[in-house]
Design an enzyme around this catalytic site. Sequence first.
Site, PDB file in Angstrom:
ATOM      1  N   THR A 136       0.850  -1.192   0.000  1.00 29.35           N
ATOM      2  CA  THR A 136       0.000   0.000   0.000  1.00 29.35           C
ATOM      3  C   THR A 136       0.888   1.245   0.000  1.00 29.35           C
ATOM      4  OG1 THR A 136      -0.186   0.067   2.432  1.00 29.35           O
ATOM      5  CG2 THR A 136      -1.843  -1.205   1.219  1.00 29.35           C
ATOM      6  N   GLY A 137       0.389   2.295  -0.622  1.00 29.63           N
ATOM      7  CA  GLY A 137       1.220   3.483  -0.788  1.00 29.63           C
ATOM      8  C   GLY A 137       2.451   3.182  -1.620  1.00 29.63           C
ATOM      9  N   GLY A 157       8.307   6.893  -2.907  1.00 31.33           N
ATOM     10  CA  GLY A 157       9.087   6.736  -1.686  1.00 31.33           C
ATOM     11  C   GLY A 157       9.419   5.303  -1.336  1.00 31.33           C
ATOM     12  N   TYR A 214       1.612  12.038  15.209  1.00 22.33           N
ATOM     13  CA  TYR A 214       2.207  11.064  14.303  1.00 22.33           C
ATOM     14  C   TYR A 214       2.940   9.984  15.098  1.00 22.33           C
ATOM     15  CZ  TYR A 214       5.323   9.031  10.818  1.00 22.33           C
ATOM     16  OH  TYR A 214       6.015   8.154  10.019  1.00 22.33           O
TER      17      TYR A 214
END
Length: 246
Positions: A12-13, A17, A148
Amino acid sequence: MGQLDGRTALVTGGNSGIGLATAKRLADEGAYVFITGRDRKRLDEAAAKIGAHGVQSDISKPEELDALAAEIAERGKGLDVLFANAGGGDFATLAEVTPQHYRDNFDRNVAGTVFTVQKALPLLNAGASVVLAGSTAPSKGIPAFGLYAASKAAIRSLGRTWAAELADRKIRVNTIIPGPIETPGLTGLAPEGEQQALLDSWAEQVPMKRVGHPDEIAAAVLFLASDQSSFMTGAELVVDGGQIQI
């Protein structure tokens, strides 16, 4: 022969990056790789670049996770590797935090990870490897990064619990702990023109005096995804240049 020949992976993602670097590494090792991202154009470009199957999906939206699971199920091979990588955050001090900021951090990093793994449960084959994306932030007490850090501390705790819950299915769950890595997610925390200064400030916190590269995290995720880590579960693998180790 690759370490993941004949296996199916989901990152995922995976359109930029760490996610993109990892998806490429898994594909290079022989896996059939699904990647997700929210931006259709970037997703398609990334999928074409590395030879992956792109599925537009926002992990904070349960209905899109259902559609993702259905598309993977349609292939009929299940999942052997799941890298729950998507997430993110931004700076806000305690005085600046808003309810929306709280929801953004916890919906993406906690709820998104919880429901990504939950929806994947019926697809995970015996012996599958689940890798969660943690962070060094919970160990540091970084000003303005509290929500975060708290959300990533939750991920580390969930990894232990899920490792215990899934052991009878021979599914391993481990957490990768990257230090500061030069990615769009990190540089995007700074305004245009100040990004190099941000990277330099992070590098000063690392004993190796540099930030990491996405390929270095990809290599560690491959280790956790492959049989090379067959006796590891419920663990965390720290790849941070010594940031929280020294």
